[in-house]
Design a protein around this motif. Sequence first.
Motif, PDB file in Angstrom:
ATOM      1  N   ALA A  70       0.831  -1.205   0.000  1.00  0.00           N
ATOM      2  CA  ALA A  70       0.000   0.000   0.000  1.00  0.00           C
ATOM      3  C   ALA A  70       0.869   1.260   0.000  1.00  0.00           C
ATOM      4  O   ALA A  70       0.604   2.206  -0.740  1.00  0.00           O
ATOM      5  CB  ALA A  70      -0.922   0.001   1.215  1.00  0.00           C
ATOM      6  N   ILE A  81      -8.024   2.132   0.045  1.00  0.00           N
ATOM      7  CA  ILE A  81      -7.619   0.774   0.408  1.00  0.00           C
ATOM      8  C   ILE A  81      -8.580   0.193   1.428  1.00  0.00           C
ATOM      9  O   ILE A  81      -8.945   0.846   2.405  1.00  0.00           O
ATOM     10  CB  ILE A  81      -6.194   0.767   0.984  1.00  0.00           C
ATOM     11  CG1 ILE A  81      -5.179   1.228  -0.078  1.00  0.00           C
ATOM     12  CG2 ILE A  81      -5.816  -0.621   1.496  1.00  0.00           C
ATOM     13  CD1 ILE A  81      -3.810   1.518   0.482  1.00  0.00           C
ATOM     14  N   PRO A 101      -6.288   3.595   5.516  1.00  0.00           N
ATOM     15  CA  PRO A 101      -7.262   2.761   4.796  1.00  0.00           C
ATOM     16  C   PRO A 101      -8.682   3.260   5.008  1.00  0.00           C
ATOM     17  O   PRO A 101      -8.996   3.920   6.002  1.00  0.00           O
ATOM     18  CB  PRO A 101      -7.080   1.381   5.435  1.00  0.00           C
ATOM     19  CG  PRO A 101      -6.582   1.677   6.816  1.00  0.00           C
ATOM     20  CD  PRO A 101      -5.693   2.883   6.671  1.00  0.00           C
TER      21      PRO A 101
END
Length: 244
Positions: A70, A81, A101
């Motif tokens: 990531a 994400i 995220p």
Amino acid sequence: MEKEKVSILIVEDDMIIAANLSIQLTSLGYEVTGILPRGEEAVKHVRENAPQILLMDINLKGAISGIETAKAIQKSNDIPIIYLTANSDDVTFEKAKETHPKAFITKPFNKLSLQRTIALVVESIKDDKEPGQNIQDIEVLEDRIFVRHNGRMEKLLLEDILYIEADRNYCTLITANVKYMLTCTLKVLEEKLPKHKFVRVHRSYIINISRLDILADGHLEIGRKVIPIGKSYKGMLLSRLRTV
């Protein structure tokens, strides 16, 4: 008109889980751009395909973990994400938080939790990136452009831009090494760029005239990229070339 499908890349090293995810996402109306078991492959895939959401196993077994993957992706692409995890320890959670995220899905998951999580993330993307509303994320000066990337404004020289491609309701700005997804339409960006440097050659493309390599009857080339020339844009392109 058929609604554009939201594109999702699955990065999961358990192929049974990955295949199950793909089947469920497809049945829910999403487009799965790929199923990849390794982080290195995901970094390359994102550069070439720019999915709208990453569904990422947090504990990949390859050379780099899901969190490291990531971080590598976020150096050049700002993509939401969603982490898949069977590991809920605090250390892993804190490391994952560094990549900001949108959500976590705990394994084993069911179709309803997957459906609801993806739907909430899709709604948040719409809220964050309503087309044409975030033009403050772009600032064009005489010889450079500042674009918002990973929460900050980054400088990019106009001469380094090869071309800009419409990507659904957004734009992807292409340089030799990096792609930036911008939250505005191609038309809005066209109005901000200097017309003596950039010209629209197709409903989906704007090019940097100085980076043009090959001009053919129905297409042109910049680097190894073949770009179509729309009939309604050809006259303007030829006119601009005569003044270069």
